[in-house]
Write a protein that holds these residues in place. Sequence first.
Motif, PDB file in Angstrom:
ATOM      1  N   ASN A  32      38.055  35.605  45.931  1.00  0.00           N
ATOM      2  CA  ASN A  32      38.215  34.227  46.376  1.00  0.00           C
ATOM      3  C   ASN A  32      38.750  34.217  47.801  1.00  0.00           C
ATOM      4  N   ALA A  33      38.215  33.321  48.589  1.00  0.00           N
ATOM      5  CA  ALA A  33      38.730  33.103  49.947  1.00  0.00           C
ATOM      6  C   ALA A  33      39.044  31.624  50.107  1.00  0.00           C
ATOM      7  N   ARG A  34      40.222  31.328  50.622  1.00  0.00           N
ATOM      8  CA  ARG A  34      40.616  29.933  50.865  1.00  0.00           C
ATOM      9  C   ARG A  34      41.046  29.804  52.323  1.00  0.00           C
ATOM     10  N   ARG A  35      40.260  29.041  53.064  1.00  0.00           N
ATOM     11  CA  ARG A  35      40.594  28.858  54.473  1.00  0.00           C
ATOM     12  C   ARG A  35      41.960  28.186  54.618  1.00  0.00           C
ATOM     13  N   VAL A  36      42.743  28.678  55.500  1.00  0.00           N
ATOM     14  CA  VAL A  36      44.115  28.193  55.662  1.00  0.00           C
ATOM     15  C   VAL A  36      44.146  26.748  56.136  1.00  0.00           C
ATOM     16  N   ILE A  37      43.309  26.393  57.079  1.00  0.00           N
ATOM     17  CA  ILE A  37      43.375  25.058  57.671  1.00  0.00           C
ATOM     18  C   ILE A  37      42.606  24.022  56.856  1.00  0.00           C
ATOM     19  N   SER A  38      41.371  24.307  56.513  1.00  0.00           N
ATOM     20  CA  SER A  38      40.532  23.315  55.827  1.00  0.00           C
ATOM     21  C   SER A  38      40.651  23.372  54.316  1.00  0.00           C
ATOM     22  N   ALA A  39      41.199  24.463  53.788  1.00  0.00           N
ATOM     23  CA  ALA A  39      41.307  24.678  52.335  1.00  0.00           C
ATOM     24  C   ALA A  39      39.939  24.846  51.670  1.00  0.00           C
ATOM     25  N   VAL A  43      37.057  26.645  49.904  1.00  0.00           N
ATOM     26  CA  VAL A  43      37.137  27.794  49.007  1.00  0.00           C
ATOM     27  C   VAL A  43      35.763  28.433  48.840  1.00  0.00           C
ATOM     28  N   TYR A  44      35.744  29.731  48.825  1.00  0.00           N
ATOM     29  CA  TYR A  44      34.530  30.514  48.584  1.00  0.00           C
ATOM     30  C   TYR A  44      34.794  31.462  47.415  1.00  0.00           C
ATOM     31  N   TRP A  45      33.728  31.714  46.665  1.00  0.00           N
ATOM     32  CA  TRP A  45      33.832  32.623  45.512  1.00  0.00           C
ATOM     33  C   TRP A  45      32.762  33.710  45.604  1.00  0.00           C
ATOM     34  N   GLY A  46      33.143  34.878  45.097  1.00  0.00           N
ATOM     35  CA  GLY A  46      32.168  35.934  44.912  1.00  0.00           C
ATOM     36  C   GLY A  46      31.449  35.753  43.589  1.00  0.00           C
ATOM     37  N   GLN A  47      30.513  36.661  43.322  1.00  0.00           N
ATOM     38  CA  GLN A  47      29.688  36.539  42.118  1.00  0.00           C
ATOM     39  C   GLN A  47      30.367  37.128  40.885  1.00  0.00           C
ATOM     40  N   GLY A  48      31.431  37.882  41.077  1.00  0.00           N
ATOM     41  CA  GLY A  48      32.154  38.467  39.953  1.00  0.00           C
ATOM     42  C   GLY A  48      31.735  39.897  39.675  1.00  0.00           C
ATOM     43  N   THR A  49      32.688  40.685  39.207  1.00  0.00           N
ATOM     44  CA  THR A  49      32.414  42.065  38.815  1.00  0.00           C
ATOM     45  C   THR A  49      33.158  42.342  37.510  1.00  0.00           C
ATOM     46  N   GLN A  50      32.476  42.983  36.566  1.00  0.00           N
ATOM     47  CA  GLN A  50      33.028  43.186  35.235  1.00  0.00           C
ATOM     48  C   GLN A  50      33.937  44.406  35.205  1.00  0.00           C
ATOM     49  N   VAL A  51      35.130  44.197  34.672  1.00  0.00           N
ATOM     50  CA  VAL A  51      36.067  45.291  34.410  1.00  0.00           C
ATOM     51  C   VAL A  51      36.304  45.326  32.903  1.00  0.00           C
ATOM     52  N   THR A  52      36.022  46.465  32.303  1.00  0.00           N
ATOM     53  CA  THR A  52      36.223  46.644  30.867  1.00  0.00           C
ATOM     54  C   THR A  52      37.144  47.828  30.643  1.00  0.00           C
ATOM     55  N   VAL A  53      38.234  47.569  29.934  1.00  0.00           N
ATOM     56  CA  VAL A  53      39.203  48.627  29.635  1.00  0.00           C
ATOM     57  C   VAL A  53      39.141  48.880  28.133  1.00  0.00           C
ATOM     58  N   SER A  54      38.607  50.028  27.775  1.00  0.00           N
ATOM     59  CA  SER A  54      38.396  50.325  26.368  1.00  0.00           C
ATOM     60  C   SER A  54      38.267  51.827  26.174  1.00  0.00           C
ATOM     61  N   SER A  55      38.731  52.283  25.010  1.00  0.00           N
ATOM     62  CA  SER A  55      38.572  53.693  24.686  1.00  0.00           C
ATOM     63  C   SER A  55      37.300  53.905  23.871  1.00  0.00           C
ATOM     64  N   SER A  62      40.367  33.839  58.660  1.00  0.00           N
ATOM     65  CA  SER A  62      41.073  32.558  58.589  1.00  0.00           C
ATOM     66  C   SER A  62      41.425  32.157  57.168  1.00  0.00           C
ATOM     67  N   SER A  63      41.390  33.137  56.251  1.00  0.00           N
ATOM     68  CA  SER A  63      41.563  32.804  54.839  1.00  0.00           C
ATOM     69  C   SER A  63      42.632  33.629  54.143  1.00  0.00           C
ATOM     70  N   VAL A  64      43.265  32.969  53.181  1.00  0.00           N
ATOM     71  CA  VAL A  64      44.024  33.693  52.172  1.00  0.00           C
ATOM     72  C   VAL A  64      42.994  34.273  51.205  1.00  0.00           C
ATOM     73  N   LEU A  74      44.611  33.378  38.461  1.00  0.00           N
ATOM     74  CA  LEU A  74      44.880  34.119  39.692  1.00  0.00           C
ATOM     75  C   LEU A  74      45.602  35.420  39.349  1.00  0.00           C
ATOM     76  N   VAL A  75      45.091  36.518  39.847  1.00  0.00           N
ATOM     77  CA  VAL A  75      45.701  37.827  39.623  1.00  0.00           C
ATOM     78  C   VAL A  75      46.609  38.202  40.798  1.00  0.00           C
ATOM     79  N   ALA A  76      46.066  38.086  41.997  1.00  0.00           N
ATOM     80  CA  ALA A  76      46.821  38.457  43.197  1.00  0.00           C
ATOM     81  C   ALA A  76      46.199  37.769  44.394  1.00  0.00           C
ATOM     82  N   SER A  77      47.023  37.554  45.410  1.00  0.00           N
ATOM     83  CA  SER A  77      46.511  36.996  46.660  1.00  0.00           C
ATOM     84  C   SER A  77      47.253  37.629  47.826  1.00  0.00           C
ATOM     85  N   ILE A  78      46.644  37.520  48.998  1.00  0.00           N
ATOM     86  CA  ILE A  78      47.267  38.084  50.195  1.00  0.00           C
ATOM     87  C   ILE A  78      46.949  37.173  51.368  1.00  0.00           C
ATOM     88  N   ASN A  79      47.984  36.780  52.104  1.00  0.00           N
ATOM     89  CA  ASN A  79      47.743  35.842  53.188  1.00  0.00           C
ATOM     90  C   ASN A  79      47.285  36.561  54.458  1.00  0.00           C
TER      91      ASN A  79
END
Length: 117
Positions: free
Chosen positions: A96-103, A105-117, A31-33, A47-52
């Motif tokens: 991130n999850a955002r319920r379509v009807i009630s709005a 919002v839920y969040w995850g704990q996060g994951t680190q992405v490091t781009v480095s040589s 039920s979430s985007v 915001l990086v990307a979302s999908i309905n």
Amino acid sequence: QVQLVESGGDLVQPGGSLRLSCSASRSIFSSSVMGWYRQAPGKQRELVASINTGGQPTYTYSVKGRFTISRDNAKSTVYLQMNSLKPEDTAVYYCNARRVISATVYWGQGTQVTVSS
């Protein structure tokens, strides 16, 4: 109670690829985007990307053509495929999850992405 669980963050060289995954409870996912945000040190979360629920994606300009968001409804999982990674993609990535009807919002704990040589 943990609602969203992310995985896939890592250290990668510039030009490399990573795939992030985020698993959600079925009741939330269906039920979430679903979206991916990121926060670099000293910067605001963006915001990086979302999908309905219908599978239509949207992307921030800086990742268009490099990142792909997708959702597997059977697995209640959203993915972020990141290609051609750049040092400026370095950040903590949050699911991130955002319920379509009630709005609600839920969040995850996060994951680190490091781009480095």
